[in-house]
Design an enzyme around this catalytic site. Structure first.
Site, PDB file in Angstrom:
ATOM      1  N   ASN A  81      41.457  38.558  31.594  1.00  0.00           N
ATOM      2  CA  ASN A  81      40.115  38.614  31.663  1.00  0.00           C
ATOM      3  C   ASN A  81      39.964  39.382  30.258  1.00  0.00           C
ATOM      4  O   ASN A  81      40.677  39.875  29.469  1.00  0.00           O
ATOM      5  CB  ASN A  81      39.338  39.568  33.071  1.00  0.00           C
ATOM      6  CG  ASN A  81      38.022  38.769  33.234  1.00  0.00           C
ATOM      7  OD1 ASN A  81      37.306  39.046  32.222  1.00  0.00           O
ATOM      8  ND2 ASN A  81      38.317  38.629  34.537  1.00  0.00           N
ATOM      9  N   ARG A  82      38.578  39.740  30.160  1.00  0.00           N
ATOM     10  CA  ARG A  82      38.002  40.607  28.925  1.00  0.00           C
ATOM     11  C   ARG A  82      38.071  41.674  28.906  1.00  0.00           C
ATOM     12  O   ARG A  82      38.351  42.832  29.971  1.00  0.00           O
ATOM     13  CB  ARG A  82      36.384  40.248  29.520  1.00  0.00           C
ATOM     14  CG  ARG A  82      36.005  38.605  29.314  1.00  0.00           C
ATOM     15  CD  ARG A  82      34.765  38.211  29.702  1.00  0.00           C
ATOM     16  NE  ARG A  82      34.345  36.209  29.625  1.00  0.00           N
ATOM     17  CZ  ARG A  82      34.076  35.810  30.334  1.00  0.00           C
ATOM     18  NH1 ARG A  82      34.925  36.313  31.773  1.00  0.00           N
ATOM     19  NH2 ARG A  82      34.155  34.665  29.617  1.00  0.00           N
ATOM     20  N   HIS A 107      41.799  36.778  27.994  1.00  0.00           N
ATOM     21  CA  HIS A 107      42.366  36.528  28.543  1.00  0.00           C
ATOM     22  C   HIS A 107      44.196  36.319  27.962  1.00  0.00           C
ATOM     23  O   HIS A 107      44.563  35.518  27.286  1.00  0.00           O
ATOM     24  CB  HIS A 107      42.748  35.127  29.123  1.00  0.00           C
ATOM     25  CG  HIS A 107      42.026  34.518  30.233  1.00  0.00           C
ATOM     26  ND1 HIS A 107      41.870  35.860  30.868  1.00  0.00           N
ATOM     27  CD2 HIS A 107      40.746  34.089  30.690  1.00  0.00           C
ATOM     28  CE1 HIS A 107      41.204  35.217  32.315  1.00  0.00           C
ATOM     29  NE2 HIS A 107      40.488  33.830  31.832  1.00  0.00           N
ATOM     30  N   HIS A 177      46.290  32.003  36.090  1.00  0.00           N
ATOM     31  CA  HIS A 177      45.292  31.401  36.363  1.00  0.00           C
ATOM     32  C   HIS A 177      45.205  29.750  36.355  1.00  0.00           C
ATOM     33  O   HIS A 177      44.564  28.760  36.655  1.00  0.00           O
ATOM     34  CB  HIS A 177      44.712  31.591  34.781  1.00  0.00           C
ATOM     35  CG  HIS A 177      42.690  31.072  34.765  1.00  0.00           C
ATOM     36  ND1 HIS A 177      42.205  29.902  35.364  1.00  0.00           N
ATOM     37  CD2 HIS A 177      42.248  32.278  34.001  1.00  0.00           C
ATOM     38  CE1 HIS A 177      41.363  30.463  34.883  1.00  0.00           C
ATOM     39  NE2 HIS A 177      41.055  31.516  34.110  1.00  0.00           N
ATOM     40  N   ASP A 249      32.046  34.115  39.114  1.00  0.00           N
ATOM     41  CA  ASP A 249      32.508  34.354  37.863  1.00  0.00           C
ATOM     42  C   ASP A 249      32.878  36.076  38.231  1.00  0.00           C
ATOM     43  O   ASP A 249      32.158  35.933  37.048  1.00  0.00           O
ATOM     44  CB  ASP A 249      32.292  33.324  36.669  1.00  0.00           C
ATOM     45  CG  ASP A 249      33.488  33.418  35.670  1.00  0.00           C
ATOM     46  OD1 ASP A 249      34.822  34.556  36.248  1.00  0.00           O
ATOM     47  OD2 ASP A 249      33.061  33.691  35.068  1.00  0.00           O
ATOM     48  N   GLN A 284      39.437  37.768  40.351  1.00  0.00           N
ATOM     49  CA  GLN A 284      38.305  37.532  40.325  1.00  0.00           C
ATOM     50  C   GLN A 284      38.449  36.313  41.172  1.00  0.00           C
ATOM     51  O   GLN A 284      38.988  35.268  41.160  1.00  0.00           O
ATOM     52  CB  GLN A 284      38.469  36.919  38.349  1.00  0.00           C
ATOM     53  CG  GLN A 284      37.347  36.528  37.484  1.00  0.00           C
ATOM     54  CD  GLN A 284      36.684  37.219  37.346  1.00  0.00           C
ATOM     55  OE1 GLN A 284      36.856  38.606  37.577  1.00  0.00           O
ATOM     56  NE2 GLN A 284      35.536  36.803  36.883  1.00  0.00           N
ATOM     57  N   GLU A 313      41.874  34.865  41.193  1.00  0.00           N
ATOM     58  CA  GLU A 313      43.106  35.765  39.752  1.00  0.00           C
ATOM     59  C   GLU A 313      42.894  37.342  39.790  1.00  0.00           C
ATOM     60  O   GLU A 313      42.167  38.030  40.209  1.00  0.00           O
ATOM     61  CB  GLU A 313      42.264  35.795  39.147  1.00  0.00           C
ATOM     62  CG  GLU A 313      41.906  33.977  38.015  1.00  0.00           C
ATOM     63  CD  GLU A 313      41.161  33.847  36.656  1.00  0.00           C
ATOM     64  OE1 GLU A 313      40.984  34.685  35.930  1.00  0.00           O
ATOM     65  OE2 GLU A 313      40.241  33.039  37.097  1.00  0.00           O
TER      66      GLU A 313
HETATM   67  C1  BGC Z   1      37.093  33.719  33.784  1.00  0.00           C
HETATM   68  C2  BGC Z   1      35.789  32.866  33.205  1.00  0.00           C
HETATM   69  C3  BGC Z   1      36.449  31.954  31.907  1.00  0.00           C
HETATM   70  C4  BGC Z   1      37.954  30.829  32.389  1.00  0.00           C
HETATM   71  C5  BGC Z   1      38.819  30.468  31.201  1.00  0.00           C
HETATM   72  C6  BGC Z   1      38.248  32.704  33.858  1.00  0.00           C
HETATM   73  O1  BGC Z   1      38.772  33.724  33.880  1.00  0.00           O
HETATM   74  O2  BGC Z   1      36.792  34.632  34.539  1.00  0.00           O
HETATM   75  O3  BGC Z   1      35.109  33.196  32.508  1.00  0.00           O
HETATM   76  O4  BGC Z   1      35.960  30.965  31.917  1.00  0.00           O
HETATM   77  O5  BGC Z   1      38.644  31.958  32.982  1.00  0.00           O
HETATM   78  O6  BGC Z   1      38.716  29.198  31.789  1.00  0.00           O
END
Ligand code: BGC
Length: 348
Positions: A81-82, A107, A177, A249, A284, A313
């Site tokens: 994640n971010r 990621h 994922h 999301d 997530q 996730e």
């Molecule tokens: C995120 C999304 C993102 C995606 C990418 C997810 O885990 O929360 O925002 O676009 O991953 O495939």
């Protein structure tokens, strides 16, 4: 008793050979995992009539996984994640990462754990994947040695056991994922799936899907899945959180602590169910909003369309490094990172 067999899965563009491991249980259900990105390539489990079907999105060969940018099936690290502004501090030291999602890091960076070769070994009924992420890789400090154990039991439980250790203080937030479609991959979108998330709170996101630090009640919002709801029921509501996420999301904060049930998914069409358990703080729910019909083609040469799979996730809350009120995904030198997530498949 689960048997693990190894097959060839083609090569990467530089000629590296990729292998596929099939974990088949005594009922004939099986899971396929590849050593590139440690990705789950298939999950083949029965519907309510006993017919086996593949419920995981994926690709036909290694090059599909090399080209894709949606993290389909893959292990994610060093930080799932971010991270806002693609930088963080440990103590007084600042570390800078690649900005691969606007101004943020997503990621694990440009070449995260989803794009590396893992060393695979079969250990009885477990598939053990190892990866050494070197000091400075993608900007993260310390040599991080990671071991992920996949198991698929006779009662159709896929467990992922994550372990890691580092020779310096670092960040560590590992996840998987996989995109699930309980009607079978390639059979359309997941909007008819019924979702239950055992979370009375979620982390509020901004327009970049970054948690702001504020934890809000789901009650009265389209993010309330404490009772089951069909995913498509409220996904197009003009609620700010859904507009920001282009659908679901969001990171949810499952009630309770320790290893617990976090989410349950059900498809009325096939009768398949999936339960997700983990000991991590967050999960997530991503409704595949950016699966945008672009190459590479998925299994059977079919292009993957929007919302054809959903992800659940398990993770430390996103952007926790910027919000000290969240549990910190910091792994101290010499300490052991150990978390487990179980996806349990059934029917009703
Ligand atoms: C995120 C999304 C993102 C995606 C990418 C997810 O885990 O929360 O925002 O676009 O991953 O495939």
């Amino acid at each position: 008793m689960t048997k693990i067999t190894k097959k060839s899965f083609g090569t990467l563009t530089d000629g590296t050979k990729v292998s596929l491991f099939e974990l088949k249980n005594s009922s004939g259900a099986y899971v396929e995992i590849i050593d590139f990105g440690g990705a789950i390539r298939s999950i083949v489990v029965p519907d309510r009539d006993g017919n086996l079907g593949d419920i995981a999105l994926g690709y036909d060969d290694a090059k599909g996984y090399e080209k894709q940018d949606k993290y389909i099936g893959a292990l994610i690290g060093r930080h799932g994640n971010r991270i806002e502004d693609a930088s963080f501090k440990i103590g007084r030291r600042k570390y800078t990462l690649a900005k691969n999602d606007g101004r943020n890091s997503l990621h694990g960076g440009i070449k995260g754990f989803d794009k590396v070769m893992w060393k695979a070994e079969v250990d009885g009924e477990s598939l053990v994947l190892k990866y050494l992420s070197k000091d400075g890789e993608e900007g993260f400090p310390g040599n991080l040695s990671v071991t992920v154990k996949y198991r698929f039991s006779d009662d159709n439980e896929l467990s992922i056991d994550y372990a890691a250790e580092c020779d310096q203080d670092t960040v560590c937030n590992l996840t998987n994922h996989c995109y699930f479609n309980l009607n079978g991959q390639g059979s359309g979108d997941i909007l008819d799936h019924e979702m239950k998330i055992c979370a009375s709170h979620f982390t509020v996101g901004n327009s970049e899907c970054l948690p702001t630090g504020y934890v809000a009640k789901v009650e009265g919002t389209p993010l309330d899945f404490t009772e089951p709801h069909v995913i498509g029921e409220r996904i197009n509501d003009k609620h700010e959180q859904l507009l920001f996420g282009h659908g679901y999301d969001h990171n949810f904060c499952p009630d309770g602590e320790g290893f617990r049930l976090m989410a349950e998914v059900y498809s009325e069409k096939t009768g398949r169910t999936m339960q997700v358990y983990s000991d991590l703080p967050g999960i997530q729910f991503y409704s595949g909003n950016a699966l945008n019909s672009l190459p590479p083609a998925g299994k059977g040469g079919r292009i993957i369309n929007r919302r054809e799979g959903l992800c659940l996730e398990t993770q430390f809350y996103p952007n926790a490094l910027k919000h000290r009120n969240f549990a910190q995904p910091i792994l101290k030198k010499g300490e052991k990172y150990r978390h487990v997530t179980v996806y349990r498949f059934g029917t009703k």
